[in-house]
Design a protein around this motif. Structure first.
Motif, PDB file in Angstrom:
ATOM      1  N   TYR A   1       0.880  -0.979  -0.147  1.00 41.30           N
ATOM      2  CA  TYR A   1       0.014   0.169   0.087  1.00 41.30           C
ATOM      3  C   TYR A   1       0.861   1.086   0.044  1.00 41.30           C
ATOM      4  O   TYR A   1       0.576   2.293  -0.747  1.00 41.30           O
ATOM      5  CB  TYR A   1      -0.875   0.032   1.205  1.00 41.30           C
ATOM      6  N   ILE A   2       2.015   1.256   0.948  1.00 44.48           N
ATOM      7  CA  ILE A   2       2.666   2.468   1.083  1.00 44.48           C
ATOM      8  C   ILE A   2       3.622   2.577  -0.157  1.00 44.48           C
ATOM      9  O   ILE A   2       3.875   3.719  -0.692  1.00 44.48           O
ATOM     10  CB  ILE A   2       3.624   2.604   2.309  1.00 44.48           C
ATOM     11  N   ASP A   3       4.239   1.627  -0.686  1.00 47.95           N
ATOM     12  CA  ASP A   3       4.983   1.697  -1.966  1.00 47.95           C
ATOM     13  C   ASP A   3       4.320   2.128  -3.105  1.00 47.95           C
ATOM     14  O   ASP A   3       4.661   2.907  -3.912  1.00 47.95           O
ATOM     15  CB  ASP A   3       5.363   0.334  -2.277  1.00 47.95           C
TER      16      ASP A   3
ATOM     17  N   THR B   1       1.546   4.120  -2.869  1.00 49.52           N
ATOM     18  CA  THR B   1       1.246   5.363  -2.766  1.00 49.52           C
ATOM     19  C   THR B   1       2.599   6.245  -3.273  1.00 49.52           C
ATOM     20  O   THR B   1       2.490   7.251  -3.717  1.00 49.52           O
ATOM     21  CB  THR B   1       0.701   5.614  -1.377  1.00 49.52           C
TER      22      THR B   1
ATOM     23  N   VAL C   1       4.630   7.708  10.666  1.00 47.84           N
ATOM     24  CA  VAL C   1       3.793   8.084   9.593  1.00 47.84           C
ATOM     25  C   VAL C   1       2.800   9.124  10.030  1.00 47.84           C
ATOM     26  O   VAL C   1       2.248  10.127   9.098  1.00 47.84           O
ATOM     27  CB  VAL C   1       3.297   6.638   8.997  1.00 47.84           C
TER      28      VAL C   1
ATOM     29  N   SER D   1       2.122  12.571   8.373  1.00 48.96           N
ATOM     30  CA  SER D   1       0.784  12.985   7.669  1.00 48.96           C
ATOM     31  C   SER D   1       0.123  14.297   8.066  1.00 48.96           C
ATOM     32  O   SER D   1      -0.144  15.172   7.202  1.00 48.96           O
ATOM     33  CB  SER D   1      -0.046  11.832   7.740  1.00 48.96           C
TER      34      SER D   1
ATOM     35  N   VAL E   1       9.291   8.500   4.927  1.00 46.10           N
ATOM     36  CA  VAL E   1       8.696   7.005   4.442  1.00 46.10           C
ATOM     37  C   VAL E   1       9.694   6.113   4.103  1.00 46.10           C
ATOM     38  O   VAL E   1       9.550   4.956   4.628  1.00 46.10           O
ATOM     39  CB  VAL E   1       7.539   7.473   3.156  1.00 46.10           C
TER      40      VAL E   1
ATOM     41  N   MET F   1       9.753   2.416   6.187  1.00 49.56           N
ATOM     42  CA  MET F   1       9.712   1.215   5.620  1.00 49.56           C
ATOM     43  C   MET F   1      10.978   0.336   6.031  1.00 49.56           C
ATOM     44  O   MET F   1      10.579  -0.876   6.118  1.00 49.56           O
ATOM     45  CB  MET F   1       9.499   1.638   4.037  1.00 49.56           C
TER      46      MET F   1
ATOM     47  N   ALA G   1      -4.151   0.902  -2.952  1.00 46.96           N
ATOM     48  CA  ALA G   1      -3.787   2.197  -2.608  1.00 46.96           C
ATOM     49  C   ALA G   1      -4.147   3.135  -3.385  1.00 46.96           C
ATOM     50  O   ALA G   1      -4.833   4.348  -3.095  1.00 46.96           O
ATOM     51  CB  ALA G   1      -2.280   2.241  -2.617  1.00 46.96           C
TER      52      ALA G   1
ATOM     53  N   LEU H   1      -1.759   7.868   4.204  1.00 44.37           N
ATOM     54  CA  LEU H   1      -0.864   7.142   4.880  1.00 44.37           C
ATOM     55  C   LEU H   1      -1.325   6.925   6.423  1.00 44.37           C
ATOM     56  O   LEU H   1      -0.665   6.246   7.122  1.00 44.37           O
ATOM     57  CB  LEU H   1       0.498   7.913   4.666  1.00 44.37           C
TER      58      LEU H   1
END
Length: 233
Positions: free
Chosen positions: A33-35, A37, A108, A112, A129, A133, A200, A212
């Motif tokens: 999801y974060i990757d 994004t 995070v 945000s 970020v 990770m 995402a 995030l």
């Protein structure tokens, strides 16, 4: 024996392995999801360092300094995150990885909130970020004795293919069960990452700069639940 295929230690309980598997899949989903994004917002992978290394190499030969700076930044911060997370896991005063959950989630969430009000630039966003990770990648490093990486999938797919090949080649019944179990763990891990990346874009359109906060809050809740489980045990 290759580290990608290791027989499960019989002293590890099946309950512990199931917990590791579920947690690894959950973290892989968060990572995907974060990757995704990061790729959509900043045109950079924040956990897939193979892609960033390729981009860095190509940029060095073509003189694209923007990509060079971005790639070096995210790779460096990711490595620092892994270093910090590993030091925490080896710190004798830390009995489990719950603190890492809270730290990653807190970073995070704080990012945000600040980004919502002050519009943080892309390079700093990638650094923060990417570091998070890297730290998250140290929470679960194995399922049973099968080495896993929750933040990137190249090693996962490599191990999946190797375990599948050994499953088909061996005649030993116990080995077949072991390789089958490893292959299933790795396949679910890959599906988790893929699912996170799939979700995402939809949530990014809906939540915008707050997107995030979703994985951050999920990490926080997961840490609290695991902490309660550990307390009961």
């Amino acid at each position: 024996m290759d580290n990608s295929v290791i027989k499960t230690n019989p002293t590890i309980s099946s309950d512990s392995i199931k917990m590791q598997e579920r947690l690894a899949i959950f973290l892989a989903l968060i990572a995907g999801y974060i990757d995704a994004t990061g790729l959509i917002q900043w045109k950079t992978y924040v956990s897939f360092m193979s892609g960033n290394t390729t981009s860095l190499g190509a940029a060095l030969s073509t003189g694209k300094y923007g990509i060079i700076i971005t790639s070096i930044t995210v790779i460096s911060c990711f490595l620092i995150g892994i270093y910090a997370g590993t030091c925490l896991s080896l710190w004798k005063r830390i009995k489990n990885q719950i603190l890492t959950f809270y730290l990653v989630s807190g970073i995070v969430i704080f990012y945000s909130i600040i980004d919502y009000f002050y519009d943080i630039n892309n390079l700093l966003s990638i650094a923060v970020v990417g570091f998070s990770m890297g730290m998250m990648n140290t929470i679960v490093t194995s399922v049973g004795n099968q080495k896993v990486n929750t933040d990137f999938v190249t090693g996962t797919l490599n191990s999946l293919a190797r375990n599948t090949a050994m499953l088909n080649m061996t005649k030993d019944k116990d080995e077949k069960e072991e390789y089958k179990s490893n292959a299933v763990h790795l396949l679910l891990l890959w599906i988790g990452f893929l699912s996170g990346a799939f979700i995402a874009p939809f949530l990014l359109d809906y939540f915008g700069k707050w997107t995030l906060m979703i994985p951050a809050l999920l990490l926080m809740i997961c840490g609290i639940l695991i902490s309660k489980i550990n307390t009961k045990n």
